[in-house]
Design a protein around this motif. Structure first.
Motif, PDB file in Angstrom:
ATOM      1  N   ILE A  20      15.720 -10.775-141.649  1.00 44.44           N
ATOM      2  CA  ILE A  20      15.462 -11.002-142.957  1.00 44.44           C
ATOM      3  C   ILE A  20      14.863 -12.406-142.977  1.00 44.44           C
ATOM      4  O   ILE A  20      14.847 -12.900-141.958  1.00 44.44           O
ATOM      5  N   GLN A  21      14.322 -12.276-143.373  1.00 45.68           N
ATOM      6  CA  GLN A  21      13.107 -13.583-143.725  1.00 45.68           C
ATOM      7  C   GLN A  21      13.838 -14.671-144.726  1.00 45.68           C
ATOM      8  O   GLN A  21      13.986 -13.953-145.593  1.00 45.68           O
ATOM      9  N   PRO A  22      13.316 -15.365-144.278  1.00 45.37           N
ATOM     10  CA  PRO A  22      14.639 -16.374-145.446  1.00 45.37           C
ATOM     11  C   PRO A  22      13.750 -16.806-147.107  1.00 45.37           C
ATOM     12  O   PRO A  22      14.253 -16.149-147.837  1.00 45.37           O
ATOM     13  N   ILE A  63      21.648 -16.577-142.892  1.00 42.40           N
ATOM     14  CA  ILE A  63      21.079 -17.290-143.929  1.00 42.40           C
ATOM     15  C   ILE A  63      22.277 -17.555-145.486  1.00 42.40           C
ATOM     16  O   ILE A  63      21.662 -18.525-145.657  1.00 42.40           O
ATOM     17  N   ASP A 115      20.923 -12.274-138.307  1.00 39.22           N
ATOM     18  CA  ASP A 115      20.049 -12.841-138.940  1.00 39.22           C
ATOM     19  C   ASP A 115      20.738 -13.001-140.496  1.00 39.22           C
ATOM     20  O   ASP A 115      20.493 -14.368-141.621  1.00 39.22           O
ATOM     21  N   ARG A 134      25.203  -8.707-139.458  1.00 33.79           N
ATOM     22  CA  ARG A 134      24.189  -9.207-138.517  1.00 33.79           C
ATOM     23  C   ARG A 134      23.946 -10.635-138.296  1.00 33.79           C
ATOM     24  O   ARG A 134      24.486 -11.130-139.966  1.00 33.79           O
ATOM     25  N   TRP A 155      12.951 -18.574-149.254  1.00 33.12           N
ATOM     26  CA  TRP A 155      13.747 -19.023-150.072  1.00 33.12           C
ATOM     27  C   TRP A 155      13.675 -18.992-151.137  1.00 33.12           C
ATOM     28  O   TRP A 155      14.148 -18.462-152.821  1.00 33.12           O
TER      29      TRP A 155
END
Lengths: 541, 99
Positions: free
Chosen positions: B10-12, A10, A6, A4, B14
């Protein structure tokens, strides 16, 4: 393989940040680590022949120990018996002693003359090999954190990040891995070429890198880990007590050296003794640490395994060998150490690790170059952070290599004109290192990359030239240059000189004929650029 | 592939993911190694196992950190790693001190 987008994005960020924050220190650790494969030959190359006393036979060593013990009180604290034909048969510390980079240590060598009389010679320990090893373990960062070197702790943290960088790098490479694995696209621009080189190096040496990252974290934080582990052990003691002899003896009852060699021959297979270090001979807790070198075996220390014996009874107190007593877990732990040290395949293994270490250094260097290429502006002046990083990359990486090269170049001259050389090695290394960084910031990355590589080529070729001059014109035969160790160092220096010369030529070509809007571009002032298109502080001087 | 909605992506996150995996990942690694040390092959007294146990803490920890960015949010990282900690430490205490 599809992943994916995303997730890819990341992990690309994870890879970028873990990589750019650790690349510089890891570069130093890797290039110096590659050289530590030949730490012993390098030190032997540096030490003048006049600072080594002639070897004696095995039986004569027993006489030598007794004679030395009578005349020198220090012998009772401890001494080393060397079996290597290129080393003095016996030596001990007059001052200092211990692990790490110790500049002040004084060593007394002892041997017998033709009439069987004791001869001794006090020398300053040569730390050239230790300096390289210290750079490898600390990246040259001085200071202490608790009882550990600060540099070791910093490299431990850097290695944890580097582990994450390896995993994230593989994740975001997976979709294109199969298609582009062996592609080394030279025609699609510098960026592509560096990217392909970076990926090819990273993937082909991935197992090596994972092992190194893991072991370095363990080397740096083993105390912390053991402390944590004691919680899960609870009341169960984690370490057994090391057996040691409580009886005291006098040195004149010491058994002959041959008895230790016999014991080693009896209890091991395929190992030869390289040296025996005796300590506390007249007190409680007397011991002898015997370094044994295995033929193609995984070994626990950097260059050997260790058997510790009670010197008066030859009972084995401790052994790092994979014996039944140490079990399967002992063998596994030894393999972890050995896979870091690369000591499991004799000279072939050393050469492979030497190359892998250098490949690692190139991996980090190209990683930084990619970061820079990605951020460079197509038009106009480059951003400040890009310029700073470019200057640092060139200054730190080439500066540390140049520092070591100039140490090697000056070593023989220092011996000829000066008696205290260890401090000078350190002054030279740091002097050259910081001057290189300053030069990079002054002249910019593009020009300093070229000039520092020429300086490297000159320094490297200067090593064999120096040896030749000294061999031809010095009055006495000061250095043996015909041993394999010495020849290896000289030949290595020639190869590196050619590589750096070639690198400098290529870099110059890119600077004057490559992409004008690159951070690596240099143009003469007569060739007026389009208004504001490629003027940067690094290329207008 | 159907486009993912902002919620599914997906959220980063961090900082929260890094803190969750660095702290809870380490405690989880210790719990797993604790179980292995006592109940893995050879039991607690096997020769040189103390060293082996120390060696395997860091790779477990670093792998947890490496893959923690796959959690959808930082909060989920805390939740899942926290639960894993409770289960493993609970099992450890149960086996070691209760049963």
């Amino acid at each position: 393989m599809k992943i994916r987008s995303d997730i890819l994005r990341i992990y690309q960020s994870v890879h970028t940040w873990t990589g750019i924050t650790t690349g510089l220190v890891l570069f130093i650790a890797f290039f110096a680590g590659a050289l530590t494969m030949f730490q012993t030959p390098i030190t032997q190359w540096a030490i003048p022949a006049t600072q080594t006393l002639p070897q004696v036979s095995l039986e004569e060593k027993d006489t030598l120990i007794q004679l030395a013990a009578k005349e020198h009180e220090k012998v009772k604290n401890g001494f080393t018996i060397n079996l290597d034909e290129h080393l003095s048969p016996m030596s001990w510390y007059e001052q200092g002693g211990g692990r790490g980079l110790r500049l002040q240590d004084e060593v007394r060598h002892a041997s017998l003359d033709e009439n069987g009389n004791l001869i001794t010679l006090k020398t300053e320990q040569n730390v050239l090999g230790d300096l390289i090893d210290w750079l490898h373990r600390t990246a040259g960062i001085p200071g202490k954190a608790g009882h550990e070197d600060l540099g070791v702790v910093i490299l431990g943290v850097a290695s944890a990040l580097y582990f994450v960088a390896l995993v994230s790098g593989v994740i975001f490479l997976l979709p294109t891995l199969v298609k582009h694995f062996f592609a080394l696209r030279q025609k699609k621009g510098a960026n592509r070429f560096w990217l392909d080189t970076h990926n090819l190096l990273g993937i082909t040496s991935l197992p090596f890198h994972l092992i190194i990252a893991w072991t370095v974290v363990v080397f740096a934080f083993h105390d912390v880990m053991y402390d944590g582990l004691s919680v899960v052990y609870g009341d169960e003691p984690m370490f057994g007590r090391m057996p040691s002899s409580s009886q005291t003896h006098t040195i004149d009852t010491l058994p002959p050296i041959s008895s230790y060699l016999d014991k080693v021959a009896e209890t091991t297979d395929g190992y030869t003794v390289s040296s025996l270090t005796f300590s506390k001979l007249e007190g409680p807790g007397a011991s002898v640490r015997i370094n044994i070198v295995g033929d193609g075996k995984m070994q626990r220390a950097a260059e050997s395994d260790i058997i510790s014996m009670d010197p008066y009874t030859t009972d084995i107190l401790y052994s790092t060998l994979s014996t039944d007593e140490n079990g399967t877990y002992g063998a596994l732990v030894t393999s972890f150490f050995s896979l870091h040290f690369g000591n499991f395949a004799n000279d072939a293994g050393r050469w492979i690790y030497f190359v892998l270490g250098l490949m690692g250094a190139v991996l980090f260097y190209t990683g930084n170059l990619l970061w820079l290429e990605k951020r460079r502006k197509k038009q106009g002046a480059q951003a400040r952070n890009t310029r700073v990083m470019a200057n640092l990359t060139v200054g730190v990486c080439l500066g540390s290599v140049l520092g070591v090269a100039v140490c090697l170049l000056s070593s023989k001259w220092l011996y000829l004109f000066n008696h205290s050389i260890n401090q000078k090695y350190l002054t030279i290394y740091y002097g050259v290192f910081f001057l290189s960084i300053a030069y990079s910031f002054w002249k910019g990355a593009a020009l300093s990359a070229i000039r520092l590589q020429y300086a490297l080529a000159i320094s490297c070729i200067g090593v064999p030239v120096t040896s030749l001059i000294v061999a031809l014109f010095a009055n006495t035969e000061t250095w043996t240059i015909t041993t394999p160790a010495a020849m290896g160092v000289e030949m290595g220096a020639v190869v590196f000189a050619l590589l750096f010369y070639y690198g400098a030529r290529k870099t110059a070509k890119r600077a004057y004929h490559g992409d004008a809007n690159s951070i690596w571009a240099l143009r003469t002032n007569t060739e007026t650029p389009l208004a504001g298109s490629n003027i940067t502080p690094s290329n207008v001087r | 592939m159907a486009r993912l909605s902002a919620q599914q992506k997906i959220q980063p996150d961090w900082w929260s993911k890094t803190i969750a995996s660095t702290v809870l990942g380490l405690t989880l690694a210790f719990a797993l190694v604790g179980l292995f040390a006592w109940y893995g092959p050879g039991g607690i007294h096997a020769a040189t196992k103390n060293q082996f146990n120390m060696w395997i803490i860091s790779p477990i920890w670093l792998l947890i950190i490496s893959f923690s960015f796959l959690f959808r949010t930082g909060a989920r990282a805390f939740l899942i790693l926290g639960t894993a900690n409770l289960i493993c430490w609970g099992l450890f205490v149960l086996l070691r001190y209760v049963l």
